[in-house]
Design a protein around this motif. Sequence first.
Motif, mmCIF file in Angstrom:
data_model
loop_
_atom_site.group_PDB
_atom_site.id
_atom_site.type_symbol
_atom_site.label_atom_id
_atom_site.label_comp_id
_atom_site.label_asym_id
_atom_site.label_seq_id
_atom_site.Cartn_x
_atom_site.Cartn_y
_atom_site.Cartn_z
ATOM 1 N N MET A 144 -5.573 -4.972 -4.120
ATOM 2 C CA MET A 144 -6.219 -4.576 -2.875
ATOM 3 C C MET A 144 -7.410 -5.493 -2.556
ATOM 4 N N GLN A 145 -8.134 -5.902 -3.582
ATOM 5 C CA GLN A 145 -9.253 -6.820 -3.349
ATOM 6 C C GLN A 145 -8.757 -8.177 -2.879
ATOM 7 N N ARG A 146 -7.673 -8.655 -3.475
ATOM 8 C CA ARG A 146 -7.094 -9.928 -3.028
ATOM 9 C C ARG A 146 -6.553 -9.806 -1.606
ATOM 10 N N GLU A 179 -7.578 -11.943 1.782
ATOM 11 C CA GLU A 179 -6.563 -12.652 2.574
ATOM 12 C C GLU A 179 -6.569 -12.188 4.028
ATOM 13 N N ILE A 180 -6.781 -10.894 4.251
ATOM 14 C CA ILE A 180 -6.829 -10.388 5.627
ATOM 15 C C ILE A 180 -8.031 -10.966 6.367
ATOM 16 N N ASP A 181 -9.180 -11.018 5.703
ATOM 17 C CA ASP A 181 -10.367 -11.586 6.344
ATOM 18 C C ASP A 181 -10.150 -13.050 6.701
ATOM 19 N N MET A 214 0.822 -1.215 0.000
ATOM 20 C CA MET A 214 0.000 0.000 0.000
ATOM 21 C C MET A 214 0.856 1.266 0.000
ATOM 22 N N TYR A 215 2.130 1.141 0.333
ATOM 23 C CA TYR A 215 3.024 2.290 0.312
ATOM 24 C C TYR A 215 3.744 2.424 -1.030
ATOM 25 N N SER A 216 3.440 1.579 -1.995
ATOM 26 C CA SER A 216 4.063 1.700 -3.298
ATOM 27 C C SER A 216 3.490 2.907 -4.034
ATOM 28 N N GLN A 217 4.200 3.350 -5.055
ATOM 29 C CA GLN A 217 3.771 4.525 -5.797
ATOM 30 C C GLN A 217 2.517 4.258 -6.616
ATOM 31 N N VAL A 218 2.343 3.034 -7.068
ATOM 32 C CA VAL A 218 1.174 2.656 -7.865
ATOM 33 C C VAL A 218 0.580 1.385 -7.267
ATOM 34 N N ILE A 219 -0.717 1.392 -7.049
ATOM 35 C CA ILE A 219 -1.401 0.205 -6.538
ATOM 36 C C ILE A 219 -2.492 -0.206 -7.515
ATOM 37 N N ARG A 220 -2.783 -1.503 -7.544
ATOM 38 C CA ARG A 220 -3.826 -2.032 -8.411
ATOM 39 C C ARG A 220 -5.025 -2.426 -7.568
ATOM 40 N N LEU A 251 -7.794 -1.173 5.857
ATOM 41 C CA LEU A 251 -6.715 -0.569 5.077
ATOM 42 C C LEU A 251 -6.851 -0.800 3.570
ATOM 43 N N PRO A 252 -7.144 -2.023 3.085
ATOM 44 C CA PRO A 252 -7.294 -2.189 1.632
ATOM 45 C C PRO A 252 -8.429 -1.366 1.048
ATOM 46 N N ALA A 253 -9.575 -1.332 1.733
ATOM 47 C CA ALA A 253 -10.688 -0.529 1.234
ATOM 48 C C ALA A 253 -10.347 0.948 1.228
ATOM 49 N N GLN A 254 -9.622 1.393 2.242
ATOM 50 C CA GLN A 254 -9.205 2.786 2.291
ATOM 51 C C GLN A 254 -8.242 3.112 1.156
ATOM 52 N N ALA A 255 -7.346 2.168 0.830
ATOM 53 C CA ALA A 255 -6.410 2.386 -0.269
ATOM 54 C C ALA A 255 -7.138 2.426 -1.608
ATOM 55 N N MET A 256 -8.180 1.609 -1.779
ATOM 56 C CA MET A 256 -8.939 1.634 -3.032
ATOM 57 C C MET A 256 -9.697 2.942 -3.209
ATOM 58 N N ILE A 257 -10.087 3.565 -2.111
ATOM 59 C CA ILE A 257 -10.853 4.805 -2.198
ATOM 60 C C ILE A 257 -9.935 6.016 -2.311
ATOM 61 N N ALA A 258 -8.899 6.074 -1.459
ATOM 62 C CA ALA A 258 -8.072 7.271 -1.360
ATOM 63 C C ALA A 258 -6.763 7.183 -2.126
ATOM 64 N N GLY A 259 -6.378 5.997 -2.606
ATOM 65 C CA GLY A 259 -5.142 5.876 -3.349
ATOM 66 C C GLY A 259 -3.975 5.473 -2.464
#
Length: 208
Positions: free
Chosen positions: A11-13, A17-19, A1-7, A44-52
């Motif tokens: 994040m969905q995968r 996995e976290i669940d 999630m700290y990478s410059q580009v996320i897919r 955190l994954p859902a937040q990354a999908m929304i906010a980048g």
Amino acid sequence: MYSQVIRISDMQRLQDEIDETLSLLEAIFLPSFFDIMVHLMVHLPAQAMIAGPVHFRSMWAVERYIGKLKGHVHTRSHVEGSIAEGYLFDESLTFCSHYLDDESRLNRARNDGGLDMEVDDTTPFFHNIGRGLAGKCMVMLDNKTWLQAHRYVLFNYDNIEPYLDKHMITFLLLVFEVIEKSSVCITRPFMSGLNCTWQKWAMKHLMR
């Protein structure tokens, strides 16, 4: 999630996995283990999908600096004055240190503990041995602990993976041979020999 580009797919995968991981942990640990920090991973994954990516909105640097300012507080009745005085003192020392010929925190050499940062090209895998830590202490490891630390480093190194696969094939062939001769069942202690035999196998095959 700290990478410059996320897919989004990553994040969905990661969310799935976290669940699944938390569900498995709930069967092992007590409910008191699952505090707010553990539950934070769910969002955190859902937040990354929304906010980048996180590095655009990370507050860790700000929080560290606020913690540094709180360290200047010595008079509880005048908190703001203590922070202002400590900040001014720190900035004044930093400004004056630019004009000092002696060693200061701006030109102080890093304490590497005498370690050379670069090694020769004869090392097949590791080309950087890292840096020493300030305030380090010497610890004498017994043989078992040293082997465990050695295996941990190698098992988490990507370039060693082909040798791990080769060692596993060799070990499984030995296991199947033992099973055919003695008709024994594969138990967990028996399979733990995979790690125990790695040291001798590596010295035999990698040091040629």
